[in-house]
Design a protein around this motif. Structure first.
Motif, PDB file in Angstrom:
ATOM      1  N   LEU A 175      -7.968  -1.221   1.263  1.00 29.70           N
ATOM      2  CA  LEU A 175      -7.655  -0.806   2.636  1.00 29.70           C
ATOM      3  C   LEU A 175      -6.426   0.091   2.657  1.00 29.70           C
ATOM      4  O   LEU A 175      -5.531  -0.037   1.811  1.00 29.70           O
ATOM      5  CB  LEU A 175      -7.383  -2.036   3.512  1.00 29.70           C
ATOM      6  CG  LEU A 175      -8.506  -3.069   3.644  1.00 29.70           C
ATOM      7  CD1 LEU A 175      -8.016  -4.254   4.490  1.00 29.70           C
ATOM      8  CD2 LEU A 175      -9.744  -2.446   4.259  1.00 29.70           C
ATOM      9  N   LEU A 209      -7.310  -6.407  -0.129  1.00 26.81           N
ATOM     10  CA  LEU A 209      -6.436  -5.486   0.604  1.00 26.81           C
ATOM     11  C   LEU A 209      -6.245  -4.170  -0.122  1.00 26.81           C
ATOM     12  O   LEU A 209      -5.953  -3.147   0.513  1.00 26.81           O
ATOM     13  CB  LEU A 209      -5.068  -6.137   0.850  1.00 26.81           C
ATOM     14  CG  LEU A 209      -5.048  -7.425   1.665  1.00 26.81           C
ATOM     15  CD1 LEU A 209      -3.597  -7.807   1.987  1.00 26.81           C
ATOM     16  CD2 LEU A 209      -5.850  -7.291   2.956  1.00 26.81           C
ATOM     17  N   THR A 210      -6.385  -4.160  -1.439  1.00 28.49           N
ATOM     18  CA  THR A 210      -6.157  -2.916  -2.174  1.00 28.49           C
ATOM     19  C   THR A 210      -7.200  -1.862  -1.844  1.00 28.49           C
ATOM     20  O   THR A 210      -7.014  -0.682  -2.166  1.00 28.49           O
ATOM     21  CB  THR A 210      -6.153  -3.169  -3.694  1.00 28.49           C
ATOM     22  OG1 THR A 210      -7.412  -3.724  -4.092  1.00 28.49           O
ATOM     23  CG2 THR A 210      -5.042  -4.138  -4.070  1.00 28.49           C
ATOM     24  N   GLY A 237       0.779  -1.233   0.000  1.00 26.03           N
ATOM     25  CA  GLY A 237       0.000   0.000   0.000  1.00 26.03           C
ATOM     26  C   GLY A 237       0.803   1.272   0.000  1.00 26.03           C
ATOM     27  O   GLY A 237       0.286   2.335   0.338  1.00 26.03           O
ATOM     28  N   ARG A 287      -3.704  -3.343   6.433  1.00 27.46           N
ATOM     29  CA  ARG A 287      -3.554  -4.545   5.602  1.00 27.46           C
ATOM     30  C   ARG A 287      -2.960  -5.728   6.370  1.00 27.46           C
ATOM     31  O   ARG A 287      -3.046  -6.863   5.909  1.00 27.46           O
ATOM     32  CB  ARG A 287      -2.705  -4.234   4.365  1.00 27.46           C
ATOM     33  CG  ARG A 287      -3.369  -3.196   3.487  1.00 27.46           C
ATOM     34  CD  ARG A 287      -2.673  -3.033   2.151  1.00 27.46           C
ATOM     35  NE  ARG A 287      -3.313  -1.982   1.361  1.00 27.46           N
ATOM     36  CZ  ARG A 287      -3.086  -1.753   0.086  1.00 27.46           C
ATOM     37  NH1 ARG A 287      -2.210  -2.503  -0.586  1.00 27.46           N
ATOM     38  NH2 ARG A 287      -3.726  -0.776  -0.549  1.00 27.46           N
ATOM     39  N   THR A 321     -10.717 -10.793   1.864  1.00 28.48           N
ATOM     40  CA  THR A 321     -10.710  -9.331   1.891  1.00 28.48           C
ATOM     41  C   THR A 321      -9.790  -8.809   0.797  1.00 28.48           C
ATOM     42  O   THR A 321      -8.671  -9.300   0.629  1.00 28.48           O
ATOM     43  CB  THR A 321     -10.219  -8.809   3.256  1.00 28.48           C
ATOM     44  OG1 THR A 321     -11.094  -9.256   4.282  1.00 28.48           O
ATOM     45  CG2 THR A 321     -10.165  -7.285   3.275  1.00 28.48           C
TER      46      THR A 321
END
Length: 217
Positions: A69, A66-67, A47, A74, A64
């Motif tokens: 968040l 993650l991109t 991220g 993450r 989930t």
């Protein structure tokens, strides 16, 4: 962990593309020369991709994406070439830095702090550094700093690991020790891990699948 249709560009030029699935406790190794985007890929997953690059694709972990968040949410543990210990904190302070606080509940804040200290002492004993909590990290050897850095990541309770050439700056005698330490804990904790490296011995020690990335023309 599923890497789905990952694409990274630099200045509009395709740099890297990847689709992969990493099982719990497995280490997927990416190998290739400098400049093919190995570390850039890790930055995208974590991220904090630099503005010079653009990335797309989904990173799925426990269902989930993650991109969607922020980086801090993450729960990816990052281990770099350098231990990157905080010089203004003791060894114990470095380990405590990433540890999540639990709600005190019926206990007191003091009891919670004591429980954290006990975890730190147990963690140091596990890596052969019992009694080092009050030590200045600058007084540690390279191998000791690497062990503290690894345990700091694990105490943050990550859901997956990203390994950016974590053994490249260790001498030969320490590389075997740290490989064993890292890969044993990844397997024991069931953490999917992605490692980038130039060293075939790293990939062999990891024991997982290997993807070769070639230089882009």
């Amino acid at each position: 962990m599923i890497l789905e249709d990952i694409r990274i560009d630099q200045g509009g030029r395709p740099l890297l593309s990847l689709d992969a699935r990493i099982a719990p406790g497995e280490v997927l190794t990416l190998m290739g020369p400098s400049g093919v985007g190995k570390s850039t890929l890790l930055a995208y997953l974590a991220g904090f991709l630099a503005p010079a690059f653009t990335g797309r694709g989904r990173v799925l972990l426990n269902d989930t994406d993650l991109t969607r968040l922020p980086a801090e949410a993450r729960r990816l543990g990052l281990l770099f070439q350098d231990p990157l210990l905080f010089p203004h904190l003791s060894v114990g302070g470095n380990l405590a830095f990433g540890m999540p606080w639990k709600a005190p509940g019926k206990g007191t804040r003091k009891e919670t702090r004591r429980a954290r200290q006990e975890k730190i002492e147990a963690a140091l004993e596990e890596i052969g550094l019992a009694g080092f909590a009050d030590r200045d990290p600058t007084t540690l050897s390279g191998g000791q700093r690497s062990r503290v850095a690894l345990m700091r990541v694990l105490l943050s309770r990550p859901c997956a690991m990203l390994l950016d050439e974590p053994f490249s700056k260790l001498d030969a005698s320490l590389r075997h020790e740290m490989r064993l330490l890292v890969f044993t804990r990844v397997q024991r904790l069931g953490l999917p891990a992605l490692m980038v490296t130039h060293d075939e011995a790293d990939a062999k020690a990891a024991g997982g699948p290997v993807i070769e990335l070639g230089a882009q023309s």
